[in-house]
Design an enzyme around this catalytic site. Structure first.
Site, PDB file in Angstrom:
ATOM      1  N   ILE A 141      -7.616  -4.991   8.657  1.00 51.45           N
ATOM      2  CA  ILE A 141      -8.266  -3.746   8.211  1.00 51.45           C
ATOM      3  C   ILE A 141      -7.499  -3.078   7.076  1.00 51.45           C
ATOM      4  O   ILE A 141      -7.945  -2.101   6.502  1.00 51.45           O
ATOM      5  CB  ILE A 141      -8.443  -2.748   9.383  1.00 51.45           C
ATOM      6  CG1 ILE A 141      -7.104  -2.536  10.117  1.00 51.45           C
ATOM      7  CG2 ILE A 141      -9.529  -3.209  10.336  1.00 51.45           C
ATOM      8  CD1 ILE A 141      -7.176  -1.457  11.188  1.00 51.45           C
ATOM      9  N   GLY A 142      -6.364  -3.616   6.778  1.00 50.54           N
ATOM     10  CA  GLY A 142      -5.602  -3.030   5.682  1.00 50.54           C
ATOM     11  C   GLY A 142      -4.516  -3.981   5.229  1.00 50.54           C
ATOM     12  O   GLY A 142      -4.098  -4.870   5.966  1.00 50.54           O
ATOM     13  N   ASN A 143      -4.113  -3.781   4.000  1.00 47.32           N
ATOM     14  CA  ASN A 143      -3.106  -4.668   3.440  1.00 47.32           C
ATOM     15  C   ASN A 143      -2.240  -3.861   2.487  1.00 47.32           C
ATOM     16  O   ASN A 143      -2.740  -3.259   1.548  1.00 47.32           O
ATOM     17  CB  ASN A 143      -3.816  -5.799   2.680  1.00 47.32           C
ATOM     18  CG  ASN A 143      -2.866  -6.928   2.357  1.00 47.32           C
ATOM     19  OD1 ASN A 143      -1.770  -7.008   2.922  1.00 47.32           O
ATOM     20  ND2 ASN A 143      -3.288  -7.796   1.459  1.00 47.32           N
ATOM     21  N   LYS A 194       1.852  -3.500   0.473  1.00 44.63           N
ATOM     22  CA  LYS A 194       2.844  -4.351  -0.188  1.00 44.63           C
ATOM     23  C   LYS A 194       3.820  -4.923   0.830  1.00 44.63           C
ATOM     24  O   LYS A 194       4.470  -5.923   0.586  1.00 44.63           O
ATOM     25  CB  LYS A 194       3.632  -3.529  -1.218  1.00 44.63           C
ATOM     26  CG  LYS A 194       2.823  -3.091  -2.410  1.00 44.63           C
ATOM     27  CD  LYS A 194       2.779  -4.192  -3.438  1.00 44.63           C
ATOM     28  CE  LYS A 194       1.866  -3.938  -4.609  1.00 44.63           C
ATOM     29  NZ  LYS A 194       0.694  -3.151  -4.459  1.00 44.63           N
ATOM     30  N   ALA A 253       3.134  -4.904   4.440  1.00 44.47           N
ATOM     31  CA  ALA A 253       2.578  -5.205   5.761  1.00 44.47           C
ATOM     32  C   ALA A 253       1.102  -5.528   5.680  1.00 44.47           C
ATOM     33  O   ALA A 253       0.413  -5.182   4.723  1.00 44.47           O
ATOM     34  CB  ALA A 253       2.776  -3.983   6.662  1.00 44.47           C
ATOM     35  N   GLN A 254       0.655  -6.209   6.739  1.00 39.93           N
ATOM     36  CA  GLN A 254      -0.785  -6.415   6.930  1.00 39.93           C
ATOM     37  C   GLN A 254      -1.165  -5.619   8.158  1.00 39.93           C
ATOM     38  O   GLN A 254      -0.409  -5.568   9.130  1.00 39.93           O
ATOM     39  CB  GLN A 254      -1.053  -7.881   7.211  1.00 39.93           C
ATOM     40  CG  GLN A 254      -1.169  -8.719   5.976  1.00 39.93           C
ATOM     41  CD  GLN A 254      -1.694 -10.110   6.299  1.00 39.93           C
ATOM     42  OE1 GLN A 254      -1.893 -10.461   7.445  1.00 39.93           O
ATOM     43  NE2 GLN A 254      -1.909 -10.889   5.258  1.00 39.93           N
ATOM     44  N   VAL A 255      -2.336  -5.023   8.116  1.00 42.06           N
ATOM     45  CA  VAL A 255      -2.771  -4.249   9.276  1.00 42.06           C
ATOM     46  C   VAL A 255      -4.054  -4.855   9.835  1.00 42.06           C
ATOM     47  O   VAL A 255      -5.008  -5.106   9.090  1.00 42.06           O
ATOM     48  CB  VAL A 255      -2.967  -2.760   8.894  1.00 42.06           C
ATOM     49  CG1 VAL A 255      -3.392  -1.942  10.106  1.00 42.06           C
ATOM     50  CG2 VAL A 255      -1.696  -2.187   8.277  1.00 42.06           C
ATOM     51  N   ASP A 272       6.016   8.507  -0.180  1.00 45.61           N
ATOM     52  CA  ASP A 272       4.934   7.622  -0.644  1.00 45.61           C
ATOM     53  C   ASP A 272       3.577   8.255  -0.359  1.00 45.61           C
ATOM     54  O   ASP A 272       2.657   7.588   0.120  1.00 45.61           O
ATOM     55  CB  ASP A 272       5.064   6.252   0.034  1.00 45.61           C
ATOM     56  CG  ASP A 272       4.266   5.172  -0.697  1.00 45.61           C
ATOM     57  OD1 ASP A 272       3.931   5.378  -1.879  1.00 45.61           O
ATOM     58  OD2 ASP A 272       3.965   4.132  -0.079  1.00 45.61           O
ATOM     59  N   LYS A 277       0.154   9.276  -1.043  1.00 46.55           N
ATOM     60  CA  LYS A 277      -0.886   8.820  -1.972  1.00 46.55           C
ATOM     61  C   LYS A 277      -2.188   8.677  -1.196  1.00 46.55           C
ATOM     62  O   LYS A 277      -2.169   8.614   0.049  1.00 46.55           O
ATOM     63  CB  LYS A 277      -0.466   7.479  -2.604  1.00 46.55           C
ATOM     64  CG  LYS A 277      -0.218   6.363  -1.595  1.00 46.55           C
ATOM     65  CD  LYS A 277       0.216   5.083  -2.276  1.00 46.55           C
ATOM     66  CE  LYS A 277       0.546   3.998  -1.263  1.00 46.55           C
ATOM     67  NZ  LYS A 277       1.020   2.766  -1.867  1.00 46.55           N
ATOM     68  N   ASN A 327      -2.670   6.306   1.701  1.00 49.34           N
ATOM     69  CA  ASN A 327      -1.992   6.598   2.968  1.00 49.34           C
ATOM     70  C   ASN A 327      -2.590   7.809   3.670  1.00 49.34           C
ATOM     71  O   ASN A 327      -2.027   8.314   4.638  1.00 49.34           O
ATOM     72  CB  ASN A 327      -0.491   6.802   2.726  1.00 49.34           C
ATOM     73  CG  ASN A 327       0.196   5.486   2.389  1.00 49.34           C
ATOM     74  OD1 ASN A 327      -0.310   4.423   2.755  1.00 49.34           O
ATOM     75  ND2 ASN A 327       1.314   5.535   1.698  1.00 49.34           N
ATOM     76  N   ASP A 374       1.857   5.321   7.118  1.00 46.67           N
ATOM     77  CA  ASP A 374       2.859   4.602   6.337  1.00 46.67           C
ATOM     78  C   ASP A 374       4.152   5.391   6.083  1.00 46.67           C
ATOM     79  O   ASP A 374       4.304   6.057   5.054  1.00 46.67           O
ATOM     80  CB  ASP A 374       2.255   4.129   5.000  1.00 46.67           C
ATOM     81  CG  ASP A 374       3.176   3.122   4.331  1.00 46.67           C
ATOM     82  OD1 ASP A 374       4.197   2.751   4.935  1.00 46.67           O
ATOM     83  OD2 ASP A 374       2.861   2.705   3.204  1.00 46.67           O
ATOM     84  N   THR A 431       5.229   5.086  -5.185  1.00 45.53           N
ATOM     85  CA  THR A 431       4.150   4.418  -5.899  1.00 45.53           C
ATOM     86  C   THR A 431       4.010   5.119  -7.242  1.00 45.53           C
ATOM     87  O   THR A 431       3.936   6.347  -7.307  1.00 45.53           O
ATOM     88  CB  THR A 431       2.854   4.483  -5.080  1.00 45.53           C
ATOM     89  OG1 THR A 431       3.126   3.871  -3.822  1.00 45.53           O
ATOM     90  CG2 THR A 431       1.722   3.758  -5.767  1.00 45.53           C
TER      91      THR A 431
HETATM   92  N1  LIG Z   1      -3.532   3.160  11.838  1.00 50.00           N
HETATM   93  C1  LIG Z   1      -4.324   2.602  10.949  1.00 50.00           C
HETATM   94  N2  LIG Z   1      -5.641   2.522  11.157  1.00 50.00           N
HETATM   95  C2  LIG Z   1      -6.450   1.956  10.223  1.00 50.00           C
HETATM   96  N3  LIG Z   1      -6.034   1.459   9.060  1.00 50.00           N
HETATM   97  C3  LIG Z   1      -4.722   1.506   8.802  1.00 50.00           C
HETATM   98  C4  LIG Z   1      -3.808   2.073   9.723  1.00 50.00           C
HETATM   99  N4  LIG Z   1      -2.583   1.984   9.203  1.00 50.00           N
HETATM  100  C5  LIG Z   1      -2.726   1.411   8.006  1.00 50.00           C
HETATM  101  N5  LIG Z   1      -4.008   1.110   7.761  1.00 50.00           N
HETATM  102  C6  LIG Z   1      -4.551   0.477   6.533  1.00 50.00           C
HETATM  103  O1  LIG Z   1      -3.650  -0.498   6.084  1.00 50.00           O
HETATM  104  C7  LIG Z   1      -3.182  -0.191   4.760  1.00 50.00           C
HETATM  105  C8  LIG Z   1      -1.755  -0.641   4.642  1.00 50.00           C
HETATM  106  O2  LIG Z   1      -0.981   0.007   5.615  1.00 50.00           O
HETATM  107  P1  LIG Z   1       0.430   0.624   5.272  1.00 50.00           P
HETATM  108  O3  LIG Z   1       0.249   1.616   4.174  1.00 50.00           O
HETATM  109  O4  LIG Z   1       1.065   1.144   6.508  1.00 50.00           O
HETATM  110  O5  LIG Z   1       1.179  -0.703   4.747  1.00 50.00           O
HETATM  111  P2  LIG Z   1       2.340  -0.829   3.699  1.00 50.00           P
HETATM  112  O6  LIG Z   1       2.540  -2.257   3.420  1.00 50.00           O
HETATM  113  O7  LIG Z   1       3.512  -0.062   4.190  1.00 50.00           O
HETATM  114  O8  LIG Z   1       1.669  -0.130   2.442  1.00 50.00           O
HETATM  115  P3  LIG Z   1       2.264   0.241   1.011  1.00 50.00           P
HETATM  116  O9  LIG Z   1       2.043  -0.926   0.132  1.00 50.00           O
HETATM  117  O10 LIG Z   1       1.423   1.401   0.580  1.00 50.00           O
HETATM  118  O11 LIG Z   1       3.678   0.630   1.221  1.00 50.00           O
HETATM  119  C9  LIG Z   1      -3.396   1.312   4.626  1.00 50.00           C
HETATM  120  O12 LIG Z   1      -3.560   1.703   3.286  1.00 50.00           O
HETATM  121  C10 LIG Z   1      -4.676   1.507   5.423  1.00 50.00           C
HETATM  122  O13 LIG Z   1      -5.801   1.207   4.634  1.00 50.00           O
END
Ligand SMILES: Nc1ncnc2c1ncn2[C@@H]1O[C@H](COP(=O)(O)OP(=O)(O)OP(=O)(O)O)[C@@H](O)[C@H]1O
Length: 640
Positions: A24-26, A28, A30-32, A137, A139, A142, A158, A177
């Site tokens: 559901i999210g990606n 830099k 992590a993958q979510v 961060d 933005k 987030n 995040d 960012t």
């Molecule tokens: N609790 C959550 N519920 C739904 N979607 C989420 C959740 N946490 C994160 N996401 C989705 O996943 C994306 C990436 O998560 P996150 O920002 O925590 O990862 P990151 O790799 O630390 O990101 P960044 O590259 O911004 O540092 C978020 O922008 C969001 O779209």
């Protein structure tokens, strides 16, 4: 399984307890994925971080902070799982999507809507700051909506780059960012809570006009261009001016922000600003297609370039080949490494500063150039700095400047790579720093050659000086130009940062870099902005249209032709001087001891002198050539 890095985390596979669903999210780092608890059926978000990619200390920090936080507008951490290779955070799941995605779906939009949002975000930051946590961060990506209902609330996620600021020491990690990053982060002079206020300012600006406030044509100069800002209230503008103040000590504080009438909702424009939605949609699409913005943070890669930090330094390619490094070390523990394969890397290492390494990779596609930069402060407390500079010996060799070469010198004009080979700089460095290394065999030969060449040149120089006196290179030349830069720079001079816990001195040395669409190289425009907005950022606005994005060049185009024009002139005139000037100013930013700065300055002026000598040699050759022709002509005439 090895020892857990997170105290209290559940060891082993998450699959026993959770059904892992789609991504559901990606980000830099992590993958979510969505996840369902097998025993309760409760849905969560599972943030998967690879230990090989993210610094362990950063993961620990993120977990610690999230455990401490309890706020309705912040995503909650529910559980932590850990395997040998991964840390998995089980998070409160939100389903309403990201802030901008949600806003662009709207049909009606007013300043009041933007004000309500910003008020909520500011209160969340107020809560974090009360716990001495700086988010770093902030933005739109987030800021997530809890669900798709009309009652959905915004939730901040995040904490991967968040930092504690309670120690009284300014923070120094280069994290964040780019579009939302405060100038004091990129200037590496120390920062604190005000950086989050800056990000609030950037988000507010975008929410009101649909595009970001700063790009390579504006630098950190705040403007409210027409027509987008024509219908926006003065009150909104005054808030944004307060938040986007380059000087963090003068920037609005959280309290000032919350008390501002625009935030309080008493002075918002009531008119619909749906026009903004159209622009915001474009911005949002670009943001997505360009893979978002460059995030810098706790990536594990150890070697890298910091051309953002050192704007005059051009990244050619990421280079992980340590074998080609020639390393020097002087008494001040400054190490200068020149990569002799590509002649494009200089690493500066100093024991008096925090250790810093960064990674830059530049991927070029047919239409755009995306630059990804990752910076890691290995440990704030480790008093070591390792900064890899891209040296500036790779200035473009475009046709406009080669024309000028004929009247002076390719070297002075910042000619091509081969004219700026590292050995030249190598020799001057070694001469000045008295460097020693095991790997110097080749280098010694080069130095020997260069010394010979130098004495020949000196002879020629004397000769040409006799023929037509040329002003000798002034030792104060660098300083003169440095002063000129400061004079030209409206933000110049020193000021102080109040990081909430103490005040530290800082110097503004804003430097502006842009991507030259023709030559594909980065130029230091010296326009009075931080280096950091540049290079990466394919999203910007021009003053005439809503977007100055130029997809063919992969950069932003400035509508202000005069700026580019005048720079081109400066570039041809001050090639080497500019290189030295930039390096000098970067050296100064490192807060090195005075003697070290002096030595580096010496290195630079030698480098410059060498180039001037070469330029004289070229002039001499030309004169000889002319003389030969005249002689031949004379002979001919006599024969007649
Ligand atoms: N609790 C959550 N519920 C739904 N979607 C989420 C959740 N946490 C994160 N996401 C989705 O996943 C994306 C990436 O998560 P996150 O920002 O925590 O990862 P990151 O790799 O630390 O990101 P960044 O590259 O911004 O540092 C978020 O922008 C969001 O779209």
């Amino acid at each position: 399984m090895g020892k857990n890095i997170i105290i209290g985390s559940t060891s082993g596979s998450i699959h026993k307890s959770y059904e892992i669903g789609s991504q559901i999210g990606n980000g830099k780092f992590a993958q979510v994925h969505s996840g369902t608890n097998k025993s309760t059926g409760k849905k969560s978000a599972i943030k998967i971080m690879k230990k090989s990619i993210v610094e362990e200390s950063a993961i620990i920090k993120e977990v610690e902070m999230m455990t401490e936080i309890n706020h309705q507008n912040i995503i909650k951490l529910q559980e932590v799982y850990e395997t040998d290779n991964e840390v998995l955070l089980v998070l409160e799941l939100v389903t309403g999507g990201e802030l901008f995605d949600k806003i662009v779906e709207r049909e009606f939009y007013t300043e009041q809507d933007a004000s309500t949002l910003i008020c909520t975000v500011t209160k969340v930051i107020q809560y974090l700051h009360s716990k001495d946590i700086v988010h770093c961060d902030l933005k739109p990506e987030n800021l997530l909506y809890s669900d798709n209902s009309d009652q959905a609330i915004i939730k901040l996620c995040d904490f991967g780059l968040s930092q504690r600021c309670g120690s009284g020491n300014p923070l120094r990690s280069l994290v964040g960012t780019l579009t939302y990053m405060a100038p004091e982060i990129s200037s590496c002079t120390g920062y604190g809570k005000p950086v989050d206020l800056w990000s609030i300012g950037v988000i507010s600006y975008i929410l009101l006009c649909g595009f970001p406030p700063f790009d390579e044509s504006t630098g950190y100069i705040l403007e409210f261009p027409s027509p987008e800002w024509d219908n926006i209230s003065d009150s909104a503008k005054s808030l944004i001016k307060g938040l986007l103040n380059n000087d963090p000590s003068k920037r609005f504080t959280i309290d000032q922000t919350l008390k501002h009438p625009w935030i309080a909702g008493t002075s918002c424009g009531k008119n619909s600003i749906v026009g903004t939605l159209k622009t915001l949609r474009e911005f949002n699409t670009l943001r997505r297609t360009n893979g978002g913005n460059t995030t810098m943070g706790h990536n594990k890669q150890s070697r890298s370039t910091v051309f953002e930090l050192f704007p005059s330094l051009t990244p050619i390619k990421s280079n992980d080949d340590k074998e080609n490094l020639i390393e020097f070390e002087n008494n001040d523990n400054i190490k200068i490494n020149l990569n002799n394969e590509n002649n494009n890397n200089v690493i500066l290492e100093n024991d008096n500063l925090d250790k810093l390494t960064t990674t830059t990779t530049t991927a070029t596609t047919t239409s755009t150039t995306t630059t990804t930069t990752t910076t890691t402060i290995i440990d704030d407390s480790v008093n070591k700095t390792k900064i890899q500079l891209m040296n500036s010996l790779d200035f473009e060799n475009d046709s406009s400047s080669s024309e000028t070469y004929s009247s002076s010198s390719p070297i002075e004009n910042g000619g091509g790579n081969d004219k700026f080979t590292s050995p030249e700089l190598l020799s001057s460095l070694s001469i000045d720093l008295g460097c020693a290394s095991d790997q110097l065999n080749d280098k010694e030969k080069i130095i020997e050659q260069l010394k010979n060449e130098k004495s020949l040149l000196q002879k020629e120089l004397l000769e040409i000086k006799r023929q037509s006196p040329v002003p000798s290179p002034s030792s104060s030349f660098l300083n003169t130009h440095l002063q000129q830069q400061h004079l030209n720079n409206s933000n110049g001079g020193s000021t102080s940062i109040n990081n909430g816990n103490g005040t530290i001195e800082r110097q503004f040395r804003p430097i502006h870099m842009s991507k030259d669409s023709d030559s594909g190289s980065y130029e230091n425009l010296l326009l009075g902005s931080s280096p950091l907005i540049k290079a990466h950022n394919n999203i910007c606005h021009s003053r005439n249209s809503s977007f100055g994005y130029n997809s063919s060049s992969g950069g932003c185009s400035s509508s202000d032709e005069s700026t580019g024009g005048s720079f081109k002139k400066d570039k041809s005139k001050y090639g080497v001087d500019r290189i030295c000037l930039d390096l000098q100013s970067e050296f100064e930013k490192l807060s090195l001891p005075k003697e070290t700065i002096d030595k580096l300055t010496n290195v630079l002026s030698n480098y410059k002198q060498k180039n001037q000598e070469k330029s004289l040699k070229i002039k001499l050759d030309k004169q000889k050539e002319k003389y030969k022709k005249l002689k031949a002509q004379l002979k001919k005439d006599k024969l007649k």
